[in-house]
Scaffold this active site. Sequence first.
Site, PDB file in Angstrom:
ATOM      1  N   GLU A   1       3.697 -49.011  84.207  1.00 23.34           N
ATOM      2  CA  GLU A   1       3.373 -47.608  83.934  1.00 23.34           C
ATOM      3  C   GLU A   1       3.770 -46.628  85.044  1.00 23.34           C
ATOM      4  O   GLU A   1       2.946 -45.835  85.502  1.00 23.34           O
ATOM      5  CB  GLU A   1       1.878 -47.489  83.604  1.00 23.34           C
ATOM      6  CG  GLU A   1       1.503 -48.396  82.446  1.00 23.34           C
ATOM      7  CD  GLU A   1       0.018 -48.321  82.061  1.00 23.34           C
ATOM      8  OE1 GLU A   1      -0.768 -47.717  82.808  1.00 23.34           O
ATOM      9  OE2 GLU A   1      -0.338 -48.870  81.006  1.00 23.34           O
TER      10      GLU A   1
ATOM     11  N   GLU B   1       2.456 -55.373  74.463  1.00 23.36           N
ATOM     12  CA  GLU B   1       1.002 -55.240  74.273  1.00 23.36           C
ATOM     13  C   GLU B   1       0.709 -54.667  72.883  1.00 23.36           C
ATOM     14  O   GLU B   1      -0.139 -53.772  72.733  1.00 23.36           O
ATOM     15  CB  GLU B   1       0.407 -54.333  75.368  1.00 23.36           C
ATOM     16  CG  GLU B   1       0.751 -54.784  76.773  1.00 23.36           C
ATOM     17  CD  GLU B   1       0.146 -53.928  77.882  1.00 23.36           C
ATOM     18  OE1 GLU B   1      -0.725 -53.086  77.587  1.00 23.36           O
ATOM     19  OE2 GLU B   1       0.550 -54.108  79.035  1.00 23.36           O
TER      20      GLU B   1
HETATM   21  C1  XIL Z   1      -6.348 -53.259  79.806  1.00 21.71           C
HETATM   22  C2  XIL Z   1      -7.182 -54.440  79.378  1.00 21.71           C
HETATM   23  O1  XIL Z   1      -6.982 -54.696  78.022  1.00 21.71           O
HETATM   24  C3  XIL Z   1      -8.621 -54.106  79.646  1.00 21.71           C
HETATM   25  O2  XIL Z   1      -9.412 -55.220  79.328  1.00 21.71           O
HETATM   26  C4  XIL Z   1      -8.775 -53.726  81.111  1.00 21.71           C
HETATM   27  O3  XIL Z   1     -10.055 -53.336  81.365  1.00 21.71           O
HETATM   28  C5  XIL Z   1      -7.875 -52.563  81.463  1.00 21.71           C
HETATM   29  O4  XIL Z   1      -6.568 -52.914  81.145  1.00 21.71           O
HETATM   30  N1  XIL Z   1      -1.778 -51.141  79.608  1.00 21.71           N
HETATM   31  C6  XIL Z   1      -1.680 -52.309  80.324  1.00 21.71           C
HETATM   32  C7  XIL Z   1      -2.779 -53.294  80.269  1.00 21.71           C
HETATM   33  O5  XIL Z   1      -0.632 -52.590  80.920  1.00 21.71           O
HETATM   34  O6  XIL Z   1      -2.928 -53.977  81.482  1.00 21.71           O
HETATM   35  C8  XIL Z   1      -4.066 -52.637  79.865  1.00 21.71           C
HETATM   36  O7  XIL Z   1      -5.008 -53.659  79.680  1.00 21.71           O
HETATM   37  C9  XIL Z   1      -3.897 -51.824  78.611  1.00 21.71           C
HETATM   38  C10 XIL Z   1      -2.909 -50.714  78.848  1.00 21.71           C
END
Ligand code: XIL
Length: 362
Positions: free
Chosen positions: A165, A272
């Site tokens: 990110e 994701e």
């Molecule tokens: C999120 C997880 O799903 C949560 O459980 C945690 O508390 C915070 O992070 N982008 C990403 C992931 O790259 O690492 C994030 O995951 C969701 C958004």
Amino acid sequence: MTTPSPDRRALIAGLPAALALSACRQGGEAQAAAAARVDVPPLKQVAPFPVGACVMTSQLADAGFNGVLVPNFGQVTPEWEMKMEGVLKDDGGFDFTRADAIADFAAAHGMRLHAHTLIWYAQAPGAFTQIDGTGQAFADAYRNYILAVGGRYRGRAVGWDVVNEPVAEDGNGYRDCLWRKNLGMEYVARAFHHAREADPNAVLLMNDYNLELMPRKRASFLRLAESLLKAGAPLGGLGTQTHVSLGEYRPGMAREAIRDLASLGLPIHISELDVSTKGGRPDFAPPAEKAQHQARIVGEITEAFMDLHPARRYALTVWGVRDSDSWLRRAPHDGSDQPVLFDEAGRPKPAASAFVAAVSRG
Ligand code: XIL
């Protein structure tokens, strides 16, 4: 497009003809539940690319979770436990207990491990805030961190999200963060060089979100990727998180995004995937209609991924095994989202059928 292997062909031929999708058109909770009882072959056996899911150690002992994860998914991403917060203690020491548990689980089940994530603006633990502004000492700690964590999973992780990110929320330029403050924008290239030093073989990816929804953000992401390649940084793949929702997603978005991302010739990770059923106008739609709408979106995203050259398909990862495992179910969310491919009971949803239909077209 690839020709299905004989094994895949047999599984695909055995699919229930209608994939039960029509059942969801009838509307109502009962029908939605009935529609959820579609029968699909194990996802990883029909997909000609690695199918991943995120996992946490607390879930690995749950038989219901494993019963869906192991047959369907061939790759795992630690949802939290390989992040800085998960491995780095305030005194600068490491605790790899949980991260190792996931790596061991993956190895024991013959699954690929996709490691996530080395450098993320959202994580700036005490061990680094304490040395903010120290110049070379900060740069050394940065390198040592990446060497320690990347090196620990050398030979075990197929890939790393090296920088997560980096693009600004509004898509204009790049985020300010502790890393940039201390190392300048060079923090990104440095992270890739250190990660390569830590692990000579892992695929090193840059990952971001809203790349489907925001062409401007996608352009900034691609500009950064291009400048890394030009400068000789070992960027080996691009991750598009693909957190989308029924309310915001419009037909064609994934295809356009994947086409643009593929223009650099690097492997792509849908890293994701989830399709939130909350928010926007469809919030008023009956559950069966939402399930159907979600299935169309998942089908379209999967088809766009299938259209990539096989060598460019790093993996497609779903951010949650069952709806009840999803981060969108936890606070501050209200616990009613149904964003992934299997329902609370571990039954495949219409979205799982749509995934199978899309990978079976080849
Ligand atoms: C999120 C997880 O799903 C949560 O459980 C945690 O508390 C915070 O992070 N982008 C990403 C992931 O790259 O690492 C994030 O995951 C969701 C958004």
